[in-house]
Write a protein that holds these residues in place. Sequence first.
Motif, short mmCIF file in Angstrom:
data_model
loop_
_atom_site.label_atom_id
_atom_site.label_comp_id
_atom_site.label_asym_id
_atom_site.label_seq_id
_atom_site.Cartn_x
_atom_site.Cartn_y
_atom_site.Cartn_z
N ASP A 21 0.85 -1.19 0.00
CA ASP A 21 0.00 0.00 0.00
C ASP A 21 0.89 1.24 0.00
O ASP A 21 1.80 1.37 0.84
CB ASP A 21 -0.91 0.01 1.23
CG ASP A 21 -1.95 -1.09 1.19
OD1 ASP A 21 -2.43 -1.40 0.10
OD2 ASP A 21 -2.27 -1.63 2.26
N LEU A 22 0.59 2.16 -0.89
CA LEU A 22 1.51 3.27 -1.16
C LEU A 22 0.84 4.60 -0.91
O LEU A 22 -0.31 4.81 -1.30
CB LEU A 22 1.96 3.20 -2.62
CG LEU A 22 3.17 4.03 -3.00
CD1 LEU A 22 4.44 3.26 -2.67
CD2 LEU A 22 3.12 4.36 -4.49
N ARG A 23 1.58 5.52 -0.28
CA ARG A 23 1.09 6.88 -0.07
C ARG A 23 2.26 7.84 -0.28
O ARG A 23 3.42 7.49 -0.02
CB ARG A 23 0.50 7.06 1.33
CG ARG A 23 -0.67 6.13 1.60
CD ARG A 23 -1.11 6.16 3.03
NE ARG A 23 -1.84 7.38 3.34
CZ ARG A 23 -2.24 7.70 4.57
NH1 ARG A 23 -1.96 6.89 5.58
NH2 ARG A 23 -2.91 8.81 4.78
N VAL A 24 1.95 9.05 -0.72
CA VAL A 24 2.97 10.05 -1.01
C VAL A 24 2.71 11.29 -0.17
O VAL A 24 1.59 11.80 -0.12
CB VAL A 24 2.98 10.41 -2.51
CG1 VAL A 24 4.04 11.48 -2.80
CG2 VAL A 24 3.24 9.17 -3.36
N ASN A 25 3.74 11.77 0.49
CA ASN A 25 3.60 12.90 1.40
C ASN A 25 3.43 14.22 0.65
O ASN A 25 3.99 14.42 -0.43
CB ASN A 25 4.83 12.99 2.31
CG ASN A 25 4.64 14.02 3.40
OD1 ASN A 25 3.56 14.12 3.98
ND2 ASN A 25 5.67 14.78 3.68
N THR A 26 2.65 15.13 1.27
CA THR A 26 2.37 16.42 0.65
C THR A 26 3.07 17.58 1.35
O THR A 26 3.00 18.71 0.87
CB THR A 26 0.86 16.69 0.66
OG1 THR A 26 0.38 16.69 2.03
CG2 THR A 26 0.10 15.63 -0.14
N SER A 27 3.71 17.35 2.48
CA SER A 27 4.31 18.45 3.24
C SER A 27 5.82 18.49 3.03
O SER A 27 6.42 17.54 2.52
CB SER A 27 4.00 18.30 4.74
OG SER A 27 4.62 17.14 5.26
N GLY A 28 6.44 19.60 3.44
CA GLY A 28 7.89 19.70 3.39
C GLY A 28 8.36 20.69 2.34
O GLY A 28 7.61 21.12 1.47
N ASN A 29 9.64 21.06 2.43
CA ASN A 29 10.24 22.05 1.55
C ASN A 29 11.75 21.86 1.54
O ASN A 29 12.28 21.03 2.30
CB ASN A 29 9.84 23.46 2.01
CG ASN A 29 10.33 23.75 3.42
OD1 ASN A 29 11.52 23.88 3.67
ND2 ASN A 29 9.39 23.86 4.36
N PRO A 30 12.48 22.60 0.70
CA PRO A 30 13.93 22.39 0.60
C PRO A 30 14.71 22.69 1.88
O PRO A 30 15.89 22.32 1.95
CB PRO A 30 14.34 23.36 -0.53
CG PRO A 30 13.11 23.52 -1.35
CD PRO A 30 11.98 23.50 -0.38
N GLY A 31 14.09 23.29 2.87
CA GLY A 31 14.78 23.49 4.14
C GLY A 31 15.19 22.19 4.81
O GLY A 31 16.11 22.17 5.64
N LEU A 32 14.54 21.09 4.43
CA LEU A 32 14.87 19.79 5.02
C LEU A 32 16.16 19.20 4.46
O LEU A 32 16.63 18.18 4.98
CB LEU A 32 13.71 18.82 4.80
CG LEU A 32 12.43 19.15 5.59
CD1 LEU A 32 11.28 18.26 5.14
CD2 LEU A 32 12.67 18.98 7.09
#
Length: 286
Positions: free
Chosen positions: A208-219
């Motif tokens: 079962d697959l899910r893709v995250n929607t949060s985050g930015n290049p600061g990580l």
Amino acid sequence: MNTTAPSAGGAIDRAALPALFAPRGQDTHKGSFGTVGVVGGGPGMTGAALLAARAALKTGAGKVLVGFAQDAAPLACDPLQPELMLRDARSLLEQDWGVTAWVAGCGIGTDALAANALSELFVLRRGSPLVLDADGLNLLARGDIQPNWGEGAVVLTPHPAEAGRLLGMDTAEVQADRPAAARKLAQRSRAWIVLKGAGTVVCSPDGDLRVNTSGNPGLATAGTGDVLAGMLGSLIAQKLPLEQAVAGAVWLHGAAADALVAQGVGPIGLTAGELADAARALRNGG
């Protein structure tokens, strides 16, 4: 099985994570929220284990212990988080501290001491869930440790290069079809996979697959993976449903970075150590 096509997956967003924001009951105590054991922090990498442990604490774990992969604990107390209980890895593993989730590999190194500590953990974890990160994955890819981690849930947290080593592929091949790489690794390892990067992919052992929607290049800075590993261990230790604990940690990690950027902290110069406080605020409705 998820019926989504292999090139796509359901989105991980706040609305899909009710357990992450459920209020706590009044009649609780520190034992109600689990005990996280962190095994990592070899010579010169003490900070990696501390970042994971601090994140576990501030994400809501009741207790956090650290076992450093060194002959002796490099410090008696974490001056920033004296609530953490610090040991060397051997003394942590030789006694039953009631750990309800393990986080291993953060800064652990790739020497014999590191490999022995992880092999011992696999035997002694008593079915408690395990998050394996960083050099733990490299030791696995090299064959210095074996995936004989026994019963209980396992979460592997590779970045694309680590995933490539585990799969015998180069990084470009992983990046060309990230969902397929995550599914292949989940099937091969019978573990949850968190394939990090822009649009982190979370895959269950069943595919079962899910893709995250949060985050930015600061990580994209040192130590953020250690923080994510600590968050994963923390939410799992707190007995969130496993699918929400894994997806929730990934989303919360990215959302913390988004919140910091919205406050003018980063993305350039955002540091891993700033994420845990932002994540705590989000869990508390901030």
